[in-house]
Design an enzyme around this catalytic site. Structure first.
Site, mmCIF file in Angstrom:
data_model
loop_
_atom_site.group_PDB
_atom_site.id
_atom_site.type_symbol
_atom_site.label_atom_id
_atom_site.label_comp_id
_atom_site.label_asym_id
_atom_site.label_seq_id
_atom_site.Cartn_x
_atom_site.Cartn_y
_atom_site.Cartn_z
ATOM 1 C CG ASP A 1 -71.263 -6.282 40.932
ATOM 2 O OD1 ASP A 1 -72.259 -6.036 40.230
ATOM 3 O OD2 ASP A 1 -70.835 -7.445 41.116
ATOM 4 C CD GLU B 1 -73.520 -9.699 36.291
ATOM 5 O OE1 GLU B 1 -73.821 -10.398 35.315
ATOM 6 O OE2 GLU B 1 -72.347 -9.313 36.479
#
Ligand SMILES: [Zn+2]
Length: 329
Positions: free
Chosen positions: A104, A169
């Protein structure tokens, strides 16, 4: 030994173009936190088809995660945004190695302010540009092709190699926690996070907090009778800055010679008021502070709490209306 090293290095060189193509492809698939599904599908296929790995694709369970002390509360689940893990089975008898990274990226903000388009992964003068090029799709590409280059060089490591591609994350780290809960462990681990090409043998911890402070609601035409929550909130922003100064003078760690880089502590969000001509009676601060290895995070939290209480006790209003400190992970 030298010949093994040379064999691997020449295999790395041989795969250079393919690596750049892989990197450009994963950058060009937008994967802002919450929208990781498409890039994960691409990576899972790649690991299966190109590297021949055993691939595990699963959606982390919020119910399972939330029972773990390392869980960071999030306001959405993982439907359609799975973790991906590829496992290379070694010849046996060796130690295992795990590579970890996240797919991400943070939002791009105003696209027109980008010199290179965030999703076109342009190559200029030997560099690839785009959202996530540094943090951390180049890391993912590096470890994917490290394994590929070793295997295609005809070498077979004795230990297993585990490649992790996690979600979420940037907001929580729950993707990696889910991979641990799934059972992925190894004798050693490497995170491909950005490090300016330095080897970083340690990792900081991060504590998220919120401080809420109330003033008194009052009509703006009689504002001298009210207590302005923005003024009180600002006082607490300064208190957090002071807390950082205290920690900078006290905390030392041999792997962080410049301790300022290791333990930033700040208020990153200041929310107050609702209207330009209305009196602000509530203020919410959101911040974070970092810790170095071997620090007791509960102790650090207690110190921050005591510090905020001490600052509040010097202000007549805050003494009788103490700010509420909440830890968010
Ligand atoms: Zn990162």
């Amino acid at each position: 030994m030298q010949s093994v090293k040379n064999t691997v290095l020449s295999s790395v060189d041989k795969h250079r173009e393919e690596l750049v193509e892989f990197l450009r492809k994963v950058i060009s698939i937008p994967s802002v936190t919450g929208q990781e599904g498409e890039v994960q599908a691409y990576i899972a296929d790649y690991l299966r088809d190109r590297l021949g790995l055993r691939v595990d694709v699963w959606e982390p369970s919020l119910e399972e995660l939330s029972k773990h002390p390392g869980y960071v509360p999030v306001d959405r689940g993982y439907e359609g945004r799975p973790n991906v893990v590829g496992v290379y089975n070694g010849a046996g008898g060796g130690r295992s190695l795990l590579f970890n990274g996240h797919v991400d990226v943070i939002p791009v903000g105003d696209e027109s302010s980008w010199r290179h388009h965030p999703w076109r992964s342009e190559v200029k003068q030997g560099c690839v540009y785009g959202r996530g090029a540094s943090d951390m799709k180049s890391g993912l590409a590096a470890y994917t092709f490290a394994l590929l280059s070793v295997v295609e060089a005809g070498l077979k490591p004795r230990g297993d190699v585990i490649l992790e591609y996690t979600v979420d994350e940037e907001l929580s780290g729950n993707g990696t926690l889910a991979a641990i809960l799934r059972g992925y462990r190894a004798d050693a681990g490497i995170s491909g996070e950005t490090s300016s090409m330095n080897i970083q043998p340690a990792c900081i911890g991060r504590i998220w907090f919120e401080i809420e402070v109330r003033g008194t609601p009052v009509g703006v035409q009689r504002k001298w009778e009210g207590v302005n929550a923005i003024h009180k909130g600002y006082k607490l922003v300064q208190a957090v800055d002071d807390f950082e100064q205290i920690r900078l003078s006290e905390v030392r760690h041999p792997l962080y010679p410049d301790i300022r880089e290791a333990i930033p502590c700040l208020v990153g969000v200041f929310e107050a008021g609702s209207y330009p001509s209305a009196f602000p009676d509530r203020c919410l601060l959101k911040g974070s502070l970092a810790t170095v290895p071997n620090e007791d995070s509960d102790q650090v939290k207690t110190r921050l709490k005591e510090h905020i209480q001490a600052v509040a006790s010097t202000d007549p209003w805050l003494r009788s209306h103490p700010p509420v400190l909440r830890f968010k992970g």
